[in-house]
Design a protein around this motif. Structure first.
Motif, short mmCIF file in Angstrom:
data_model
loop_
_atom_site.label_atom_id
_atom_site.label_comp_id
_atom_site.label_asym_id
_atom_site.label_seq_id
_atom_site.Cartn_x
_atom_site.Cartn_y
_atom_site.Cartn_z
N TYR A 94 -44.93 2.33 22.31
CA TYR A 94 -43.92 2.20 23.37
C TYR A 94 -42.94 1.07 23.09
CZ TYR A 94 -47.19 5.10 25.89
OH TYR A 94 -48.02 6.12 26.25
N ILE A 95 -41.75 1.21 23.68
CA ILE A 95 -40.85 0.04 23.78
C ILE A 95 -40.52 -0.13 25.26
CG2 ILE A 95 -39.82 -0.09 21.48
CD1 ILE A 95 -37.39 1.40 22.56
N TYR A 96 -40.19 -1.35 25.64
CA TYR A 96 -40.01 -1.70 27.05
C TYR A 96 -38.63 -2.26 27.28
CZ TYR A 96 -45.07 -1.40 26.85
OH TYR A 96 -46.35 -0.95 26.66
N LEU A 97 -38.12 -2.03 28.51
CA LEU A 97 -36.83 -2.60 28.86
C LEU A 97 -37.09 -3.94 29.54
CD1 LEU A 97 -33.81 -1.96 28.71
CD2 LEU A 97 -33.96 -1.02 31.02
N PHE A 98 -36.63 -5.01 28.91
CA PHE A 98 -36.86 -6.35 29.44
C PHE A 98 -35.54 -7.11 29.34
CE2 PHE A 98 -37.83 -10.81 28.32
CZ PHE A 98 -38.40 -11.19 29.51
N GLN A 99 -35.07 -7.66 30.46
CA GLN A 99 -33.76 -8.33 30.50
C GLN A 99 -32.67 -7.46 29.88
OE1 GLN A 99 -33.91 -12.26 28.73
NE2 GLN A 99 -35.39 -13.01 30.22
N HIS A 100 -32.69 -6.18 30.19
CA HIS A 100 -31.73 -5.20 29.67
C HIS A 100 -31.83 -4.98 28.16
CE1 HIS A 100 -29.89 -5.43 33.61
NE2 HIS A 100 -29.82 -6.74 33.46
N ILE A 101 -32.94 -5.43 27.57
CA ILE A 101 -33.11 -5.26 26.12
C ILE A 101 -34.31 -4.35 25.90
CG2 ILE A 101 -33.40 -6.48 23.91
CD1 ILE A 101 -33.08 -9.13 25.58
N TRP A 102 -34.16 -3.35 25.04
CA TRP A 102 -35.32 -2.55 24.66
C TRP A 102 -36.06 -3.30 23.58
CZ3 TRP A 102 -37.23 1.27 27.37
CH2 TRP A 102 -36.39 1.98 28.23
N CYS A 103 -37.35 -3.58 23.85
CA CYS A 103 -38.09 -4.31 22.83
C CYS A 103 -39.56 -3.96 22.78
CB CYS A 103 -37.91 -5.81 22.97
SG CYS A 103 -37.95 -6.44 24.61
N ARG A 104 -40.17 -4.29 21.64
CA ARG A 104 -41.60 -4.09 21.49
C ARG A 104 -42.31 -5.12 22.33
NH1 ARG A 104 -42.31 -5.48 15.72
NH2 ARG A 104 -44.41 -5.73 16.48
#
Ligand code: A3P
Length: 313
Positions: free
Chosen positions: A10-20
């Motif tokens: 999965y990747i996650y949306l965090f502070q408008h950033i898609w990241c591992r």
């Protein structure tokens, strides 16, 4: 929100950033702890935009008085540029990283790398006089390069049994902005806008222009870093030595880049940072539908002044 990942489930949306997932902790820790110094240099980019190259050029240029680019003991001949210029989120602030470097011990000027978008850089960076050089590459080539890299990464993680992404799957995610440190348009536009301030702490470079006239762009970079090349340096051939030292052909053939590894959280083989190093390889992979779709995304998301459209080049 979470979505299917590239080299992770999965990747996650965090502070408008898609990241591992590990990036999230690292970004928080970086934002909380990083103390910028006024002469720090930060190399910012999306993955596969030419980071390895720009790190090498910046290192060779900013440290040229300490390490003579034409000498055969130059650090770039024995170390990959990601080792000499560590990433905030992948190296320095990444948990349990065997490659950990304490930023306060790095010799000045310190040079760092990051894929984190401009608005999410630490306040300490925003409030300091440090300088940021961003490299942007046309999204078509960036995508193809990233697809190859992700698949190579998965194949080299023997402990994991992740399926490699088909081109079509990867493309769908990319054109929706769901890829590490994306969406690509926000990452590029954040730095682009910051580079328009007068004066600006961001120099915005394009991979394609850097390839077309490396000397001109390198001089611009040195000027921006407040260490312009002197007449004597230029006539003594130092610019040419830096360009040669950092060229694709030279770097790819170094032993460290053929067989070396970066002992990060995940082991990354240096050879994967050097594939073709060309402009326009996307044409060998894109169907007419894919070309139309990505062109449309670009048109919708970008101010045309951000870079020239690949088809117009
Ligand atoms: P390709 O996969 O299209 O060949 P990053 O450094 O951001 O990970 O980007 C990797 C891309 O930059 C790869 O593109 C790689 O081949 C290219 N590259 C690496 N070193 C380079 C160099 N010295 N000059 C030009 N391109 C380089």
């Amino acid at each position: 929100p979470r979505e299917k990942g590239w080299t992770d489930p999965y990747i996650y949306l965090f502070q408008h950033i898609w990241c591992r997932q590990p990036h999230i902790k690292a970004i928080i820790s970086f934002q909380k702890h990083f103390q910028a110094k006024h002469d720090d240099i930060i190399i910012a980019s999306l993955p596969k935009a030419g980071t390895t190259w720009l790190k090498a050029l910046a290192f060779a240029t900013a440290k040229r008085h300490r390490f003579i680019p034409s000498q055969n003991d130059h650090p770039l001949l024995n170390s990959n540029s990601h080792t000499l210029v560590p990433f905030f989120e992948l190296t320095i602030y990444s948990d349990n990283n065997p490659n950990y470097v304490d930023p306060s011990t790095l010799p000045e000027p310190r040079i760092f790398g990051t894929h984190i978008p401009f608005p999410s850089l630490s306040n300490s960076i925003h409030n300091s006089n440090c300088k940021i050089i961003y490299i942007c590459r046309n999204p078509f080539d960036t995508f193809i390069s990233f697809w190859h890299f992700s698949n190579n990464m998965i194949l080299s993680q023997s402990s994991q049994s992740l399926p490699t992404l088909t081109l079509e799957e990867a493309f769908e995610r990319y054109s929706e902005g769901k890829h590490p440190f994306g969406p690509f348009w926000s990452n590029i536009l954040g730095y682009w806008k910051a580079s328009q301030d007068k004066p600006s702490k961001v120099l915005f470079l394009k991979y394609e222009e850097l390839k077309a006239d490396t000397k001109f762009e390198l001089k611009r970079m040195a000027q921006f870093l407040d260490c312009p090349f002197t007449q004597e340096e230029e006539s003594g051939g130092i610019i040419d030595s830096i360009i040669e030292l950092c060229s694709f052909g030279k770097m790819k053939e170094l032993e460290v880049n053929k067989s070396g590894k970066i002992p990060d959280r995940r082991i990354i083989e240096n050879k994967h940072f050097f594939r073709k190093g060309e402009i326009g390889d996307w044409i060998n992979y894109f169907s007419p539908e894919m070309t139309e779709k990505l062109s449309k995304v670009i048109e919708e998301k970008f101010d045309q002044s951000a870079w020239s459209h690949p088809e117009e080049e």
